[in-house]
Write a protein that holds these residues in place. Structure first.
Motif, PDB file in Angstrom:
ATOM      1  N   VAL A  41     122.681   5.882 -25.077  1.00 11.41           N
ATOM      2  CA  VAL A  41     123.890   6.002 -25.325  1.00 11.41           C
ATOM      3  C   VAL A  41     124.307   6.906 -26.332  1.00 11.41           C
ATOM      4  CG1 VAL A  41     126.360   5.274 -24.930  1.00 11.41           C
ATOM      5  CG2 VAL A  41     124.521   4.450 -23.410  1.00 11.41           C
ATOM      6  N   VAL A  42     124.164   6.338 -27.517  1.00  8.89           N
ATOM      7  CA  VAL A  42     124.459   6.769 -28.901  1.00  8.89           C
ATOM      8  C   VAL A  42     123.844   8.432 -28.918  1.00  8.89           C
ATOM      9  CG1 VAL A  42     123.886   6.842 -31.117  1.00  8.89           C
ATOM     10  CG2 VAL A  42     124.694   4.724 -29.965  1.00  8.89           C
ATOM     11  N   LEU A  43     122.736   8.568 -28.658  1.00 11.65           N
ATOM     12  CA  LEU A  43     122.091   9.822 -28.706  1.00 11.65           C
ATOM     13  C   LEU A  43     122.988  10.905 -27.577  1.00 11.65           C
ATOM     14  CD1 LEU A  43     118.262   9.098 -28.999  1.00 11.65           C
ATOM     15  CD2 LEU A  43     119.780  10.335 -30.560  1.00 11.65           C
ATOM     16  N   ALA A  44     123.013  10.430 -26.643  1.00  8.70           N
ATOM     17  CA  ALA A  44     123.938  11.154 -25.334  1.00  8.70           C
ATOM     18  C   ALA A  44     125.223  11.627 -25.924  1.00  8.70           C
ATOM     19  CB  ALA A  44     123.754  10.775 -24.217  1.00  8.70           C
ATOM     20  N   VAL A  45     125.927  10.668 -26.559  1.00 10.60           N
ATOM     21  CA  VAL A  45     127.264  10.724 -27.084  1.00 10.60           C
ATOM     22  C   VAL A  45     127.331  11.820 -28.045  1.00 10.60           C
ATOM     23  CG1 VAL A  45     129.263   9.813 -28.069  1.00 10.60           C
ATOM     24  CG2 VAL A  45     128.171   8.695 -25.946  1.00 10.60           C
ATOM     25  N   LEU A  46     126.306  11.601 -29.112  1.00 14.37           N
ATOM     26  CA  LEU A  46     126.289  12.504 -30.147  1.00 14.37           C
ATOM     27  C   LEU A  46     125.851  13.969 -29.783  1.00 14.37           C
ATOM     28  CD1 LEU A  46     124.563  10.526 -32.801  1.00 14.37           C
ATOM     29  CD2 LEU A  46     126.750  11.378 -32.924  1.00 14.37           C
ATOM     30  N   GLY A  47     125.055  14.064 -28.533  1.00 16.77           N
ATOM     31  CA  GLY A  47     124.514  15.383 -27.888  1.00 16.77           C
ATOM     32  C   GLY A  47     125.702  16.108 -27.445  1.00 16.77           C
ATOM     33  N   VAL A  48     126.778  15.521 -26.998  1.00 17.34           N
ATOM     34  CA  VAL A  48     127.938  15.780 -26.152  1.00 17.34           C
ATOM     35  C   VAL A  48     128.861  16.448 -27.298  1.00 17.34           C
ATOM     36  CG1 VAL A  48     130.034  15.421 -24.877  1.00 17.34           C
ATOM     37  CG2 VAL A  48     127.829  14.458 -24.268  1.00 17.34           C
ATOM     38  N   PHE A  49     128.549  15.840 -28.497  1.00 21.91           N
ATOM     39  CA  PHE A  49     129.870  16.226 -29.496  1.00 21.91           C
ATOM     40  C   PHE A  49     129.335  17.269 -30.402  1.00 21.91           C
ATOM     41  CE2 PHE A  49     131.866  12.401 -27.914  1.00 21.91           C
ATOM     42  CZ  PHE A  49     133.393  12.988 -27.381  1.00 21.91           C
ATOM     43  N   LEU A  50     128.110  16.883 -30.813  1.00 20.84           N
ATOM     44  CA  LEU A  50     127.331  17.960 -31.631  1.00 20.84           C
ATOM     45  C   LEU A  50     126.792  18.759 -31.174  1.00 20.84           C
ATOM     46  CD1 LEU A  50     125.915  15.166 -34.068  1.00 20.84           C
ATOM     47  CD2 LEU A  50     128.187  16.508 -34.315  1.00 20.84           C
ATOM     48  N   THR A  51     127.353  20.385 -30.841  1.00 21.34           N
ATOM     49  CA  THR A  51     126.895  21.312 -30.301  1.00 21.34           C
ATOM     50  C   THR A  51     125.825  21.893 -30.943  1.00 21.34           C
ATOM     51  OG1 THR A  51     128.260  22.614 -31.337  1.00 21.34           O
ATOM     52  CG2 THR A  51     128.888  21.746 -29.118  1.00 21.34           C
ATOM     53  N   SER A  52     125.864  21.780 -32.244  1.00 22.98           N
ATOM     54  CA  SER A  52     124.647  22.478 -32.733  1.00 22.98           C
ATOM     55  C   SER A  52     123.372  21.714 -32.684  1.00 22.98           C
ATOM     56  CB  SER A  52     124.872  22.645 -34.265  1.00 22.98           C
ATOM     57  OG  SER A  52     125.076  21.302 -34.820  1.00 22.98           O
ATOM     58  N   ALA A  53     123.242  20.554 -32.472  1.00 18.95           N
ATOM     59  CA  ALA A  53     122.113  19.759 -32.324  1.00 18.95           C
ATOM     60  C   ALA A  53     121.908  19.148 -30.608  1.00 18.95           C
ATOM     61  CB  ALA A  53     122.044  18.561 -33.162  1.00 18.95           C
ATOM     62  N   ARG A  54     122.868  19.676 -29.983  1.00 15.17           N
ATOM     63  CA  ARG A  54     122.813  19.043 -28.604  1.00 15.17           C
ATOM     64  C   ARG A  54     121.409  19.262 -27.863  1.00 15.17           C
ATOM     65  NH1 ARG A  54     127.337  21.496 -25.622  1.00 15.17           N
ATOM     66  NH2 ARG A  54     128.559  20.170 -26.501  1.00 15.17           N
ATOM     67  N   SER A  55     120.905  19.901 -27.923  1.00 14.01           N
ATOM     68  CA  SER A  55     119.459  20.070 -26.977  1.00 14.01           C
ATOM     69  C   SER A  55     118.580  19.137 -27.524  1.00 14.01           C
ATOM     70  CB  SER A  55     119.054  21.468 -26.828  1.00 14.01           C
ATOM     71  OG  SER A  55     118.582  21.935 -28.397  1.00 14.01           O
ATOM     72  N   TRP A  56     118.456  18.885 -28.747  1.00 15.17           N
ATOM     73  CA  TRP A  56     117.626  17.875 -29.443  1.00 15.17           C
ATOM     74  C   TRP A  56     118.095  16.535 -29.241  1.00 15.17           C
ATOM     75  CZ3 TRP A  56     112.599  19.041 -30.512  1.00 15.17           C
ATOM     76  CH2 TRP A  56     112.498  20.262 -30.863  1.00 15.17           C
ATOM     77  N   LEU A  57     119.103  16.114 -29.390  1.00 14.13           N
ATOM     78  CA  LEU A  57     119.994  14.876 -29.120  1.00 14.13           C
ATOM     79  C   LEU A  57     119.502  14.489 -27.444  1.00 14.13           C
ATOM     80  CD1 LEU A  57     122.948  15.138 -31.262  1.00 14.13           C
ATOM     81  CD2 LEU A  57     120.843  13.534 -31.829  1.00 14.13           C
ATOM     82  N   LEU A  58     120.050  15.512 -26.719  1.00 10.99           N
ATOM     83  CA  LEU A  58     120.022  15.179 -25.260  1.00 10.99           C
ATOM     84  C   LEU A  58     118.548  14.913 -25.058  1.00 10.99           C
ATOM     85  CD1 LEU A  58     122.669  17.233 -23.776  1.00 10.99           C
ATOM     86  CD2 LEU A  58     122.860  14.688 -24.267  1.00 10.99           C
ATOM     87  N   LEU A  59     117.524  15.778 -25.353  1.00 13.04           N
ATOM     88  CA  LEU A  59     116.341  15.674 -25.343  1.00 13.04           C
ATOM     89  C   LEU A  59     115.632  14.314 -25.521  1.00 13.04           C
ATOM     90  CD1 LEU A  59     113.490  16.838 -24.232  1.00 13.04           C
ATOM     91  CD2 LEU A  59     113.072  17.635 -26.503  1.00 13.04           C
ATOM     92  N   CYS A  60     115.946  13.948 -26.956  1.00 12.18           N
ATOM     93  CA  CYS A  60     115.568  12.535 -27.663  1.00 12.18           C
ATOM     94  C   CYS A  60     116.099  11.253 -26.548  1.00 12.18           C
ATOM     95  CB  CYS A  60     116.141  12.505 -28.821  1.00 12.18           C
ATOM     96  SG  CYS A  60     115.066  13.227 -30.020  1.00 12.18           S
ATOM     97  N   ALA A  61     117.476  11.454 -26.163  1.00 15.53           N
ATOM     98  CA  ALA A  61     118.103  10.563 -25.312  1.00 15.53           C
ATOM     99  C   ALA A  61     117.119  10.249 -23.814  1.00 15.53           C
ATOM    100  CB  ALA A  61     119.719  10.820 -24.938  1.00 15.53           C
ATOM    101  N   ALA A  62     116.760  11.398 -23.369  1.00 14.20           N
ATOM    102  CA  ALA A  62     116.130  11.489 -22.013  1.00 14.20           C
ATOM    103  C   ALA A  62     114.702  11.069 -22.231  1.00 14.20           C
ATOM    104  CB  ALA A  62     116.001  12.843 -21.505  1.00 14.20           C
ATOM    105  N   VAL A  63     114.152  11.295 -23.160  1.00 15.66           N
ATOM    106  CA  VAL A  63     112.779  10.704 -23.459  1.00 15.66           C
ATOM    107  C   VAL A  63     112.680   9.091 -23.696  1.00 15.66           C
ATOM    108  CG1 VAL A  63     110.832  10.849 -25.143  1.00 15.66           C
ATOM    109  CG2 VAL A  63     111.596  12.918 -24.461  1.00 15.66           C
ATOM    110  N   LEU A  64     113.729   8.865 -24.673  1.00  9.17           N
ATOM    111  CA  LEU A  64     113.811   7.374 -24.970  1.00  9.17           C
ATOM    112  C   LEU A  64     114.352   6.825 -23.456  1.00  9.17           C
ATOM    113  CD1 LEU A  64     113.742   5.164 -27.011  1.00  9.17           C
ATOM    114  CD2 LEU A  64     116.203   5.882 -27.523  1.00  9.17           C
ATOM    115  N   ALA A  65     115.152   7.351 -22.922  1.00 10.16           N
ATOM    116  CA  ALA A  65     115.584   6.524 -21.432  1.00 10.16           C
ATOM    117  C   ALA A  65     114.205   6.463 -20.515  1.00 10.16           C
ATOM    118  CB  ALA A  65     116.644   7.485 -20.687  1.00 10.16           C
ATOM    119  N   VAL A  66     113.393   7.282 -20.340  1.00 11.19           N
ATOM    120  CA  VAL A  66     112.203   7.386 -19.702  1.00 11.19           C
ATOM    121  C   VAL A  66     111.287   6.440 -20.097  1.00 11.19           C
ATOM    122  CG1 VAL A  66     110.296   8.852 -18.966  1.00 11.19           C
ATOM    123  CG2 VAL A  66     112.441   9.808 -18.728  1.00 11.19           C
ATOM    124  N   LEU A  67     111.025   6.697 -21.506  1.00  7.54           N
ATOM    125  CA  LEU A  67     109.894   5.455 -22.128  1.00  7.54           C
ATOM    126  C   LEU A  67     110.588   3.928 -22.095  1.00  7.54           C
ATOM    127  CD1 LEU A  67     109.026   7.141 -25.542  1.00  7.54           C
ATOM    128  CD2 LEU A  67     107.598   6.808 -23.599  1.00  7.54           C
TER     129      LEU A  67
END
Length: 170
Positions: A41-67
């Motif tokens: 949730v923290v990574l996803a929320v940061l990904g929504v608000f930090l546009t410059s790092a959005r793709s990396w943060l959302l990717l990390c959130a997705a990988v962590l969720a799957v793992l």
């Protein structure tokens, strides 16, 4: 085989006879998913608000969720196969761990207190943990994942047995 410190019977290292309650698998899964959900949730929320790092943060959130989901499915099944417990008139036996197995034996003559604990998730799954405190520097012996009624009966039985067991003279 070594004599029991109380002088009666023997305490042997052997596989304990009982498995945990099957509901423990759901309890462990829920704990794992809750542990994983916070960082996702923290990574996803940061990904929504930090546009410059959005793709990396959302990717990390997705990988962590799957793992996290994969671990929540597989690890509790593995843990359930390896956790065992047993209480005899001489000792409490507990075996835990999958890769690093730990065997604990608490002779009745060394038991100081017996407690039961039921956290919110354990209550939801109708489970309890029995904690047997001894004079050991290693700490208490815990049997988690027991049916709450069995845990209460076990605590009562252990209290009765330890009251009737002479203490260790050392």
């Amino acid at each position: 085989m070594s004599p029991c410190p109380g002088g009666e019977g023997t305490v042997r290292l052997r596989p304990p006879a009982h498995t945990l309650d099957p509901r423990v698998v759901g309890w462990w899964r829920a704990r794992w998913l809750l542990l994983t959900a916070g960082p996702v949730v923290v990574l996803a929320v940061l990904g929504v608000f930090l546009t410059s790092a959005r793709s990396w943060l959302l990717l990390c959130a997705a990988v962590l969720a799957v793992l996290g989901a994969g671990c929540a499915v597989l690890l509790p099944l593995w843990w359930f196969r390896t956790h065992r417990w047993e209480v005899t008139d001489e000792a409490v036996y507990v075996r835990t761990g999958a890769l690093w197995q730990e065997w604990r034996i608490a002779p009745m003559s060394r038991i100081q207190t017996v407690d039961t604990v039921r956290g919110p998730l354990e209550q939801l799954y109708r489970l309890a943990t029995v904690t047997v405190t001894t004079a050991s520097a290693k700490g208490a012996v815990r049997i988690g994942g027991l049916d709450h009624e069995l845990a209460a009966e076990l605590a009562e039985r252990l209290t009765r047995i330890t009251q009737d067991t002479p203490g260790d003279a050392t």
